[in-house]
Structure formats: C-alpha cells, structure tokens
Design an enzyme around this catalytic site. Structure first.
Site, PDB file in Angstrom:
ATOM      1  N   TYR A 149       0.835  -1.211   0.000  1.00 58.98           N
ATOM      2  CA  TYR A 149       0.000   0.000   0.000  1.00 58.98           C
ATOM      3  C   TYR A 149       0.869   1.260   0.000  1.00 58.98           C
ATOM      4  O   TYR A 149       0.732   2.120  -0.863  1.00 58.98           O
ATOM      5  CB  TYR A 149      -0.901  -0.041   1.227  1.00 58.98           C
ATOM      6  CG  TYR A 149      -1.870   1.111   1.341  1.00 58.98           C
ATOM      7  CD1 TYR A 149      -2.943   1.219   0.461  1.00 58.98           C
ATOM      8  CD2 TYR A 149      -1.725   2.068   2.341  1.00 58.98           C
ATOM      9  CE1 TYR A 149      -3.854   2.269   0.577  1.00 58.98           C
ATOM     10  CE2 TYR A 149      -2.625   3.117   2.461  1.00 58.98           C
ATOM     11  CZ  TYR A 149      -3.691   3.215   1.581  1.00 58.98           C
ATOM     12  OH  TYR A 149      -4.580   4.257   1.706  1.00 58.98           O
ATOM     13  N   ARG A 199     -10.541  -1.252  10.214  1.00 54.05           N
ATOM     14  CA  ARG A 199      -9.960   0.032  10.622  1.00 54.05           C
ATOM     15  C   ARG A 199     -10.418   0.354  12.040  1.00 54.05           C
ATOM     16  O   ARG A 199     -11.453  -0.138  12.507  1.00 54.05           O
ATOM     17  CB  ARG A 199     -10.368   1.133   9.639  1.00 54.05           C
ATOM     18  CG  ARG A 199      -9.572   1.015   8.365  1.00 54.05           C
ATOM     19  CD  ARG A 199      -9.761   2.210   7.467  1.00 54.05           C
ATOM     20  NE  ARG A 199     -10.779   1.963   6.452  1.00 54.05           N
ATOM     21  CZ  ARG A 199     -10.916   2.703   5.353  1.00 54.05           C
ATOM     22  NH1 ARG A 199     -10.122   3.733   5.147  1.00 54.05           N
ATOM     23  NH2 ARG A 199     -11.856   2.432   4.471  1.00 54.05           N
TER      24      ARG A 199
HETATM   25  P1  NAD Z   1     -12.607   1.975   0.243  1.00 48.60           P
HETATM   26  O1  NAD Z   1     -11.973   0.638   0.304  1.00 48.60           O
HETATM   27  O2  NAD Z   1     -13.951   2.143   0.873  1.00 48.60           O
HETATM   28  O3  NAD Z   1     -12.738   2.465  -1.262  1.00 48.60           O
HETATM   29  C1  NAD Z   1     -11.897   2.049  -2.299  1.00 48.60           C
HETATM   30  C2  NAD Z   1     -12.773   1.764  -3.507  1.00 48.60           C
HETATM   31  O4  NAD Z   1     -11.935   1.378  -4.614  1.00 48.60           O
HETATM   32  C3  NAD Z   1     -13.736   0.599  -3.274  1.00 48.60           C
HETATM   33  O5  NAD Z   1     -15.037   0.932  -3.709  1.00 48.60           O
HETATM   34  C4  NAD Z   1     -13.143  -0.545  -4.102  1.00 48.60           C
HETATM   35  O6  NAD Z   1     -14.111  -1.481  -4.535  1.00 48.60           O
HETATM   36  C5  NAD Z   1     -12.486   0.232  -5.233  1.00 48.60           C
HETATM   37  N1  NAD Z   1     -11.389  -0.504  -5.885  1.00 48.60           N
HETATM   38  C6  NAD Z   1     -10.366  -1.136  -5.278  1.00 48.60           C
HETATM   39  N2  NAD Z   1      -9.556  -1.689  -6.203  1.00 48.60           N
HETATM   40  C7  NAD Z   1     -10.085  -1.378  -7.416  1.00 48.60           C
HETATM   41  C8  NAD Z   1      -9.727  -1.682  -8.767  1.00 48.60           C
HETATM   42  N3  NAD Z   1      -8.639  -2.417  -9.043  1.00 48.60           N
HETATM   43  N4  NAD Z   1     -10.510  -1.209  -9.760  1.00 48.60           N
HETATM   44  C9  NAD Z   1     -11.617  -0.481  -9.491  1.00 48.60           C
HETATM   45  N5  NAD Z   1     -12.011  -0.175  -8.246  1.00 48.60           N
HETATM   46  C10 NAD Z   1     -11.252  -0.616  -7.217  1.00 48.60           C
HETATM   47  O7  NAD Z   1     -11.571   2.996   0.862  1.00 48.60           O
HETATM   48  P2  NAD Z   1     -11.699   4.564   1.140  1.00 48.60           P
HETATM   49  O8  NAD Z   1     -11.440   4.767   2.560  1.00 48.60           O
HETATM   50  O9  NAD Z   1     -12.929   5.105   0.540  1.00 48.60           O
HETATM   51  O10 NAD Z   1     -10.414   5.086   0.347  1.00 48.60           O
HETATM   52  C11 NAD Z   1     -10.511   5.732  -0.915  1.00 48.60           C
HETATM   53  C12 NAD Z   1      -9.147   6.227  -1.332  1.00 48.60           C
HETATM   54  O11 NAD Z   1      -8.642   7.155  -0.374  1.00 48.60           O
HETATM   55  C13 NAD Z   1      -8.099   5.113  -1.461  1.00 48.60           C
HETATM   56  O12 NAD Z   1      -7.297   5.377  -2.583  1.00 48.60           O
HETATM   57  C14 NAD Z   1      -7.291   5.254  -0.199  1.00 48.60           C
HETATM   58  O13 NAD Z   1      -5.972   4.823  -0.381  1.00 48.60           O
HETATM   59  C15 NAD Z   1      -7.369   6.748   0.075  1.00 48.60           C
HETATM   60  N6  NAD Z   1      -7.184   7.018   1.505  1.00 48.60           N
HETATM   61  C16 NAD Z   1      -8.196   6.804   2.398  1.00 48.60           C
HETATM   62  C17 NAD Z   1      -7.967   7.042   3.751  1.00 48.60           C
HETATM   63  C18 NAD Z   1      -9.042   6.851   4.798  1.00 48.60           C
HETATM   64  O14 NAD Z   1      -8.780   7.061   5.970  1.00 48.60           O
HETATM   65  N7  NAD Z   1     -10.255   6.491   4.453  1.00 48.60           N
HETATM   66  C19 NAD Z   1      -6.718   7.507   4.189  1.00 48.60           C
HETATM   67  C20 NAD Z   1      -5.723   7.679   3.246  1.00 48.60           C
HETATM   68  C21 NAD Z   1      -5.970   7.458   1.908  1.00 48.60           C
HETATM   69  N1  UDP Z   2      -6.012  -0.578  15.863  1.00 50.48           N
HETATM   70  C1  UDP Z   2      -6.362  -1.116  17.075  1.00 50.48           C
HETATM   71  N2  UDP Z   2      -7.416  -1.971  17.129  1.00 50.48           N
HETATM   72  C2  UDP Z   2      -8.155  -2.300  16.041  1.00 50.48           C
HETATM   73  C3  UDP Z   2      -7.797  -1.729  14.792  1.00 50.48           C
HETATM   74  C4  UDP Z   2      -6.717  -0.890  14.746  1.00 50.48           C
HETATM   75  O1  UDP Z   2      -5.736  -0.839  18.111  1.00 50.48           O
HETATM   76  O2  UDP Z   2      -9.118  -3.074  16.175  1.00 50.48           O
HETATM   77  C5  UDP Z   2      -4.878   0.359  15.807  1.00 50.48           C
HETATM   78  C6  UDP Z   2      -3.836   0.028  14.761  1.00 50.48           C
HETATM   79  O3  UDP Z   2      -2.872  -0.868  15.284  1.00 50.48           O
HETATM   80  C7  UDP Z   2      -3.256   1.401  14.473  1.00 50.48           C
HETATM   81  C8  UDP Z   2      -4.447   2.342  14.662  1.00 50.48           C
HETATM   82  O4  UDP Z   2      -5.392   1.620  15.436  1.00 50.48           O
HETATM   83  O5  UDP Z   2      -2.280   1.726  15.434  1.00 50.48           O
HETATM   84  C9  UDP Z   2      -5.089   2.768  13.348  1.00 50.48           C
HETATM   85  O6  UDP Z   2      -5.360   1.615  12.600  1.00 50.48           O
HETATM   86  P1  UDP Z   2      -6.111   1.648  11.191  1.00 50.48           P
HETATM   87  O7  UDP Z   2      -6.012   0.280  10.623  1.00 50.48           O
HETATM   88  O8  UDP Z   2      -7.463   2.238  11.356  1.00 50.48           O
HETATM   89  O9  UDP Z   2      -5.290   2.699  10.321  1.00 50.48           O
HETATM   90  P2  UDP Z   2      -3.738   2.903   9.999  1.00 50.48           P
HETATM   91  O10 UDP Z   2      -2.905   2.002  10.863  1.00 50.48           O
HETATM   92  O11 UDP Z   2      -3.624   2.573   8.562  1.00 50.48           O
HETATM   93  O12 UDP Z   2      -3.510   4.321  10.332  1.00 50.48           O
END
Ligand code: NAD
Ligand code: UDP
Length: 309
Positions: free
Chosen positions: A143, A184
């Site tokens: 990732y 998450r």
């Molecule tokens: P999510 O998993 O809900 O959404 C991702 C979407 O992409 C899904 O609908 C999935 O089906 C689609 N997808 C995955 N692989 C695909 C492919 N090969 N072709 C077409 N569609 C595909 O996640 P999200 O939280 O909505 O994240 C959206 C974007 O934002 C991602 O790129 C993620 O890396 C970025 N992002 C999110 C967060 C967060 O906290 N939510 C933080 C940092 C970055």
């Molecule tokens: N985490 C946790 N319990 C859970 C899920 C996540 O303690 O059930 C912790 C995880 O180890 C990390 C933080 O929460 O330190 C955020 O995790 P998440 O997977 O949401 O996001 P990211 O690590 O990608 O920031």
C-alpha cells in the site's frame, strides 16, 4: 463538467459522488466492488447526472471526461493485505491507466494518496516536505510503496507530458459508510462496542492517529481539485491527535457499552505517531476541518446503529 470518480462506490468515493451530483457534475462512478458496494451509491442511481460502471482499473479504459478523482484502491490494512500483489497493481497500473486517460483527454486528475507515504514518521507533525520512513519489504509496503509510486507517476506525467495533476495525502478519515468489517480502528471499535464485545486495542494503545470526519475530507478533495495553482502534494486531515486508547475509551463512553478493552499484539510496522501539518492546505485552498471528533463519532455511531437494526 464530466467527472470520473474511480473507487466511487467505496467509503470516501460515495460521499464524493454525492457532493458532485448535487453540484451538477455529470458523474461517472467506476468501481470493481472489491471493498465498495452498489449500496453505497444506490440513492444516486435515479439521478440523471449519475452513472455507475463496473470496471477494474488494472485494465485500461477509454472514456471522455474533464476531471478524474482517482480513489480506487483498498484502504484498510485488512483489505490491502488480502491480496498485496493486486494492491500494488491497482496503485501502479491503475494510476498509469488513469494518467494515460488524463493525458489523452486533457483532464485534470486528483490522486488520493495517503499519510502512509510517511511510513512510521520520524518527523512530527508531518509536513509535505518530509520524505518518509517506509519499510519497502514489510506487510504495509504494498500500500505505502504503491501510493509512493502513484505519486511519482503523477509528477512524472506532469513534468513529461504536462498532465494537470493534484495530489492529496489523506490522513485517517472516518464516518458513515465505512465498511463494518474493514478492520480500521474507528469502525472496529464502534462495531465491537455496539455488540458488547471486547474492544481490541493493538499494542498498549499509546500510538496516535488524527481522525478527520468524512464531510471535511470530501470538502478538501473538492477544494484541491477546484484550485488552479498548486499540484500538491497537500496533506488533508484533522490535526487533533489522539491515542488509540483514548479513542477506545471515548467510543465505550459514547455508546454506553459494557465492552472492556482487550490488548492484542501490535501489527508489524504500525506507525507510532501520526499528525498532519495542514499549513499548506490552509494556504493553497483555504481548507481546514471543522467537525470535532466528538461530533463526528456521534454521527458515525448513529449510522452504525441504524445499520445493525
Ligand atoms: P474503500 O476501500 O472504501 O474504497 C476504495 C474503492 O476502490 C472501493 O469501492 C473498491 O471497490 C475500489 N477498488 C479497489 N480496487 C479497485 C480496482 N482495481 N478497480 C476499481 N475499483 C477498485 O476505501 P476509502 O477509505 O474510501 O479510500 C478511498 C481512497 O482514499 C483510497 O485510494 C485510499 O488509499 C485513500 N485514503 C483513504 C484514507 C481513509 O482514511 N479512508 C486515508 C488515506 C488514503
Ligand atoms: N487498531 C487497534 N485496534 C483495532 C484496529 C486498529 O488498536 O481493532 C490500531 C492500529 O494498530 C493502528 C491504529 O489503530 O495503530 C489505526 O489503525 P487503522 O487500521 O485504522 O489505520 P492505519 O494504521 O492505517 O492508520
């Protein structure tokens, strides 16, 4: 304005599609439904300026659009580690395909990058100048490194081919339509609290994250896309930092749950601290988050309660 949203049926993408449809864009939502679902956008299907397309972005596609919000990529560790090779392909090949499309039709493309490009950061809070501390062969690398290459591709297409890019680095975002099983932290804790199960805190819970409510984040994506001057990268997140243990206690209190905290081993390469410096976002597009964690959690808990009924 014809606007493509890749990953539009996911958590962030579905909220973004909603705002774009309301603003009058012709929205094309593209998704392979790996982690997203039609349910997330079902309420948009009868809008004449909304269209849904099943497609996997690891395959090229020909479309005519003016703007591309490129969000497709699994985002939770459980999902992106399920098939790490596919995660890399989605970030790298998918981003090449979207940049190729942007180049051909002269569309502006925004990449949803991530705070994970900073890895386990040695600079705190993280500014966009910081180059990060990523383990290139660890479990999170599919990732983190995938997104780092996606950023590289954006800037190379920009320099080499003049593609109009916007790169945002999104920090932990939460809200309604998070997948209940995505592992998450916010969704996990809320589901566990509502079910009266133990709250699984990994490590001793002293690691920190800064949580941004989805409405604020989507406003940031739109503001960044709409400004004409800065390609990024720009951090988008809420700078108020909490420990994971504080989050667990807050959610137990807010749900009135009988759940207890259970400590479990910390996953490898789990970042110790994370907090965005959002000076650049404030300057370039006048953006800052306004929803505090308490309010955002109330709204998210209410949504999960309805989901469980
Ligand atoms: P999510 O998993 O809900 O959404 C991702 C979407 O992409 C899904 O609908 C999935 O089906 C689609 N997808 C995955 N692989 C695909 C492919 N090969 N072709 C077409 N569609 C595909 O996640 P999200 O939280 O909505 O994240 C959206 C974007 O934002 C991602 O790129 C993620 O890396 C970025 N992002 C999110 C967060 C967060 O906290 N939510 C933080 C940092 C970055
Ligand atoms: N985490 C946790 N319990 C859970 C899920 C996540 O303690 O059930 C912790 C995880 O180890 C990390 C933080 O929460 O330190 C955020 O995790 P998440 O997977 O949401 O996001 P990211 O690590 O990608 O920031």
């Amino acid at each position: 304005m014809r606007t493509l949203v890749t990953g539009g049926a996911g958590f962030l993408g579905s909220h973004l599609c909603e705002k774009l449809v309301d603003a009058g864009h012709d929205v094309l939502c593209l998704d392979n439904y790996f982690t997203g679902s039609k349910d997330n956008v079902a309420h948009l299907l009868d809008r004449t300026n909304f269209e849904l397309l099943r497609h996997d972005i690891t395959q090229p596609i020909l479309l005519e659009v003016d703007r591309i919000h490129h969000l497709a990529c699994p985002a939770s560790p459980v999902h992106y580690q399920h098939n790490p090779v596919k995660t890399v392909k989605t970030s790298v090949m998918g981003t090449i395909h979207m940049l190729g499309l942007a180049k051909r039709v002269k569309a502006r493309m925004l990449l949803a990058s991530t705070s994970e490009v900073y890895g386990d950061p040695q600079q705190h809070p993280q500014t966009e100048e910081y180059w990060g501390n990523v383990n290139p062969i660890g479990l999170r690398a599919c990732y983190d490194e995938g997104k780092r290459v996606a950023e590289t591709l954006c800037f190379d297409y920009h320099r080499q081919n003049g593609v109009d890019i916007r790169v945002v680095r999104i920090f932990n975002t939460y809200g309604p339509r998070m997948h209940p099983n995505d592992g998450r932290v916010v969704s996990n804790f809320i589901v566990q609290a509502l079910d009266g199960e133990d709250i699984t805190v990994y490590g001793d819970g002293s690691q920190t994250r800064s949580f941004c409510y989805v409405d604020d984040l989507v406003r940031g994506l739109l503001a960044m896309m709409d400004q004409d001057d800065h390609p990024g990268p720009v951090n988008l997140g809420n700078p108020v930092e909490f420990t994971i243990r504080e989050l667990a206690e807050k959610i137990i209190e807010k749900t009135g749950s009988t759940s207890r905290i259970r400590f479990e081993p910390l996953p490898s390469d789990d970042p110790v601290r994370r907090q965005p410096d959002i000076t650049r976002a404030r300057r370039t597009c006048g953006w800052e988050p306004v929803v505090e964690l308490d309010e955002g959690l109330d709204r998210t808990i209410a949504w999960f309660r309805r989901l469980q009924r």
